[in-house]
Enzyme design. Structure first.
Site, short mmCIF file in Angstrom:
data_model
loop_
_atom_site.label_atom_id
_atom_site.label_comp_id
_atom_site.label_asym_id
_atom_site.label_seq_id
_atom_site.Cartn_x
_atom_site.Cartn_y
_atom_site.Cartn_z
N ARG A 143 0.82 -1.22 0.00
CA ARG A 143 0.00 0.00 0.00
C ARG A 143 0.85 1.27 0.00
NH1 ARG A 143 -1.21 2.55 5.10
NH2 ARG A 143 -3.44 2.82 4.70
N ASP A 180 12.05 5.99 5.63
CA ASP A 180 12.30 4.68 5.01
C ASP A 180 13.49 4.75 4.05
OD1 ASP A 180 9.46 4.98 5.73
OD2 ASP A 180 9.20 2.97 4.92
N ASN A 203 6.59 13.80 4.52
CA ASN A 203 6.37 12.43 5.04
C ASN A 203 6.50 11.43 3.88
OD1 ASN A 203 3.74 11.09 7.19
ND2 ASN A 203 4.97 9.96 5.77
N ARG A 223 3.36 17.75 6.81
CA ARG A 223 4.30 17.25 7.82
C ARG A 223 5.52 16.61 7.18
NH1 ARG A 223 -0.20 13.70 7.92
NH2 ARG A 223 0.33 11.60 7.20
N GLN A 260 8.94 13.79 8.35
CA GLN A 260 9.14 12.51 9.05
C GLN A 260 10.51 12.59 9.70
OE1 GLN A 260 8.77 9.00 6.54
NE2 GLN A 260 7.15 8.19 7.84
N ARG A 297 -6.29 13.02 8.80
CA ARG A 297 -5.27 12.73 7.78
C ARG A 297 -6.01 12.20 6.55
NH1 ARG A 297 -2.55 8.02 10.30
NH2 ARG A 297 -4.61 7.92 11.22
N GLU A 345 -5.27 10.30 4.15
CA GLU A 345 -5.06 8.87 3.84
C GLU A 345 -5.77 7.96 4.84
OE1 GLU A 345 -2.97 10.86 5.21
OE2 GLU A 345 -1.70 9.85 6.69
N ASP A 367 3.72 5.84 14.19
CA ASP A 367 2.27 5.96 14.24
C ASP A 367 1.67 4.56 14.23
OD1 ASP A 367 3.61 6.19 11.66
OD2 ASP A 367 1.67 6.47 10.73
N GLU A 389 7.14 -5.65 6.55
CA GLU A 389 7.32 -4.30 7.08
C GLU A 389 7.82 -4.32 8.52
OE1 GLU A 389 3.58 -2.69 8.07
OE2 GLU A 389 4.15 -0.61 7.74
N GLU A 420 -3.52 0.41 12.17
CA GLU A 420 -4.69 0.73 11.36
C GLU A 420 -4.69 0.13 9.96
OE1 GLU A 420 -4.50 5.06 11.60
OE2 GLU A 420 -3.68 5.13 9.59
O1 LIG Z 1 6.68 2.54 5.55
C1 LIG Z 1 6.03 3.76 5.34
C2 LIG Z 1 5.47 4.34 6.63
O2 LIG Z 1 4.40 3.49 7.05
C3 LIG Z 1 3.74 3.83 8.28
O3 LIG Z 1 3.17 5.11 8.26
C4 LIG Z 1 2.47 5.54 7.09
O4 LIG Z 1 1.13 5.12 7.13
C5 LIG Z 1 0.20 5.90 7.88
C6 LIG Z 1 -1.20 5.34 7.64
O5 LIG Z 1 -1.51 5.21 6.29
C7 LIG Z 1 0.32 7.39 7.50
O6 LIG Z 1 -0.58 8.18 8.21
C8 LIG Z 1 1.75 7.83 7.79
O7 LIG Z 1 1.89 9.20 7.56
C9 LIG Z 1 2.66 7.02 6.88
O8 LIG Z 1 3.99 7.42 7.06
C10 LIG Z 1 4.80 3.81 9.36
O9 LIG Z 1 4.24 4.04 10.63
C11 LIG Z 1 5.90 4.83 9.06
O10 LIG Z 1 6.90 4.75 10.05
C12 LIG Z 1 6.54 4.44 7.72
O11 LIG Z 1 7.47 5.43 7.35
#
Ligand SMILES: OC[C@H]1O[C@H](O[C@H]2O[C@H](CO)[C@@H](O)[C@H](O)[C@H]2O)[C@H](O)[C@@H](O)[C@@H]1O
Length: 564
Positions: A160, A168, A204, A213, A215, A280, A282, A316, A517, A532
């Protein structure tokens, strides 16, 4: 957990949302109402791209037949999606990395066990699966897409996560360096720099809905590692202005917090703070549902900012940010000064100083060495606890603004998280033998080191950044910090953790045919869920960390890679 002040985060900037995102969120809610919650992934709908103008699409949507309670039939909804949208992920197209060869010259020379070497080459070959470039369609009609145009090819995490992600990318790059794919690694950095040029910070992820935002900031670490491998001074020089801009972002008014410490000195550290107070996009349907427990709009806006700021933290979600670990509405991320964020910014300062030195800019180099010393002192004074041998997140609880809190020991969060050990990754800390010995002992007795890796926390909350989940980046930073400390005992502890982590990845790969992951730090070969969305495969940072561990420790002939 200490009680944070709610007042430090109520107001703040909010970036503009595009009309396309607003419409896709309505589509997302309609999809949930129509298709039901089973296998529902809200992100899918904000990743769709338009086939024609938004106004044409919107009016076709408005014209869909509806029942008196406003719902649309499954057939009409699916037909509408088919007619008006291209599939999620179709705007990033597969591209063969220019520098990929099936067995690079000098590839992991210390990995000599035949079975393990064959698997390392398989993990290396996964870069081909994750490599994408932005389709020309995005460049022609950017307003049809939430995907942002990027000039160079990208490596996506997988499943996804169809777009490039900020933190990452650091571990992806570590893997690419082990795979000798220097051009691809530099291209990723070039893309991230272009985001700084356009938005003032690295997003992000490369989507319009992530502009509010950032990261965990690891761009300087990417530049540093690529430069030290390639010696490409031109690359170092070109990256420097973006790093200075990024440093400003993380020290801007919304991110910086001043603490009056126990010795009476003023210390400045940084926190996560998203420029957003809405769901958010997404995860809009999920956030609206979470906030429905709150009574008024102001409390909801506050929660939405906390949700987005937690996404900025990369963790998150986790009990680390919650006043009540079973209630997401108690998120208080903007009222917490996080250990790992400040370790990353400290590294940024050291990296900028180093790069300025090699490119001949002495003034900048000296300035950032001083900034790094100041942050190190602030981290020691605000986070460090000798009694526990850890750095603890600090909760802001006693002020009405984010300027000028007076430090109190009771505001340190004494719960144990893997992030409490992240400063070990930074040379300014891991070069201190006495400190490393102490932290190593405490890590050993912390309860975090489980059968097959380091758990994220000790609390099994059902959130994905908690026990028993083990995440590749956390393993890597702690292992590399121990391994580079110069202490033999620390290196041997690091190698032990790395070997166990490689095994978990290997056995899970053989069982499921995929890299994951996140994993279960308790059970060899088991990947993990929580949070989630359903568990994802691919997976950029997991691949990168396995390759980086192989590079650091090798794998001898006679070492078994199975679980027992
Ligand atoms: O590996 C990618 C990222 O996946 C997680 O976070 C992401 O998904 C969330 C829900 O869809 C979204 O709100 C968040 O902004 C995304 O970064 C994971 O927790 C991250 O650490 C990771 O970078």
């Amino acid at each position: 957990t200490p009680t944070p002040s709610p007042t430090c985060s109520n107001s703040g900037p909010v970036v503009r949302k595009t009309p396309l995102i607003t419409f896709l969120e309505i589509l997302q809610q309609t999809a949930l109402n129509t298709l039901g919650p089973k296998n529902f992934d809200p992100k899918l709908y904000v990743d769709l791209s338009l086939k024609s103008n938004l106004s044409i699409t919107q009016s076709a949507f408005d014209d869909l037949p509806r029942t008196p309670n406003g719902s649309v039939s499954v057939t009409d909804f699916n037909g509408f999606i088919q007619s008006y949208f291209n599939g999620a992920g179709e705007d990033l197209v597969y591209t063969e990395p220019v520098d990929f060869v099936s067995e690079p010259e000098g590839f992991l020379p210390e990995v000599v066990n035949r079975e393990v070497r064959a698997w390392a080459l398989e993990v290396h070959s996964l870069w081909k699966n994750l490599s994408r470039k932005v389709s020309d369609r995005v460049l022609d009609r950017p307003e049809f897409h939430t995907l942002l145009p990027l000039a160079k090819p990208v490596m996506i995490p997988g499943s996804r996560f169809r777009e490039v992600y900020y933190w990452d990318s650091y571990w992806v790059i570590r893997g690419l360096l082990a795979s000798k794919m220097y051009e691809t690694a530099k291209g990723i950095v070039t893309n991230l720099i272009s985001l700084i040029d356009e938005f003032g910070h690295v997003l992000n992820g490369a989507r319009a809905y992530y502009t509010n935002r950032s990261q965990p900031p690891l761009l300087s670490a990417m530049v540093y590692d690529i430069y030290t491998r390639t010696g490409d001074i031109d690359f170092a020089r070109k990256s420097s202005p973006a790093l200075l801009k990024e440093h400003k972002f993380w020290n801007s008014e919304i991110h910086s917090v001043r603490i009056h410490d126990a010795e009476g000195c003023n210390r400045t550290l940084s926190r996560y703070y998203a420029m957003w107070n809405k769901p958010r996009p997404e995860s809009s349907t999920i956030d609206i549902e979470t906030a429905s427990k709150l009574m008024n709009d102001s409390a909801k806006q506050h929660l939405y900012r906390e949700l987005a700021s937690t996404a900025e933290s990369g963790w998150d979600f986790s009990t680390r940010w919650m006043r009540n670990g079973s209630d997401l509405t108690t998120l208080a991320t903007t009222s917490i000064i996080p250990v790992d964020l400040n370790a990353f910014i400290l590294k940024m300062e050291l990296d900028i100083a180093f790069l300025a030195n090699v490119t001949g800019d002495c003034t900048i180099s000296v300035h950032f060495q001083e900034a790094a010393q100041a942050r190190k002192q602030a981290m020691n004074s605000v986070f460090w606890t000798a009694e526990m041998g850890q750095w603890l997140d600090y909760w802001l609880s006693n002020g009405t603004t984010c300027r000028g809190h007076t430090w109190e020991a009771s505001n340190q969060n004494r719960n144990i998280f893997a992030s409490n050990f992240v400063p070990l990754w930074i040379e300014l800390f891991n070069s201190d033998c006495t400190l490393v010995e102490q932290v190593m002992q405490d890590l050993r007795s912390s309860g975090l080191i489980r059968a097959v890796g380091i758990a994220t926390s000790l609390t099994n909350s059902g959130q994905q950044w908690d026990f028993p989940n083990g995440w590749a980046p956390l393993q890597h930073m702690i292992v590399e910090g121990l391994a580079r400390s110069g202490s033999k005992e620390a290196r041997s502890m690091a190698e032990d953790i790395a070997v166990r982590w490689i095994r978990i990845n290997y056995v899970a790969y053989k069982k499921s045919g995929a890299m994951h992951e996140k994993y279960d730090a308790e059970k060899c070969g088991e990947f993990r869920g929580g949070g989630e969305y359903i568990p994802q495969t691919g997976f950029g940072w997991s691949n990168g960390v396995v390759l980086a561990f192989f590079e650091e420790f090798g794998w001898p002939h006679d070492l078994n890679i199975d679980c027992n």
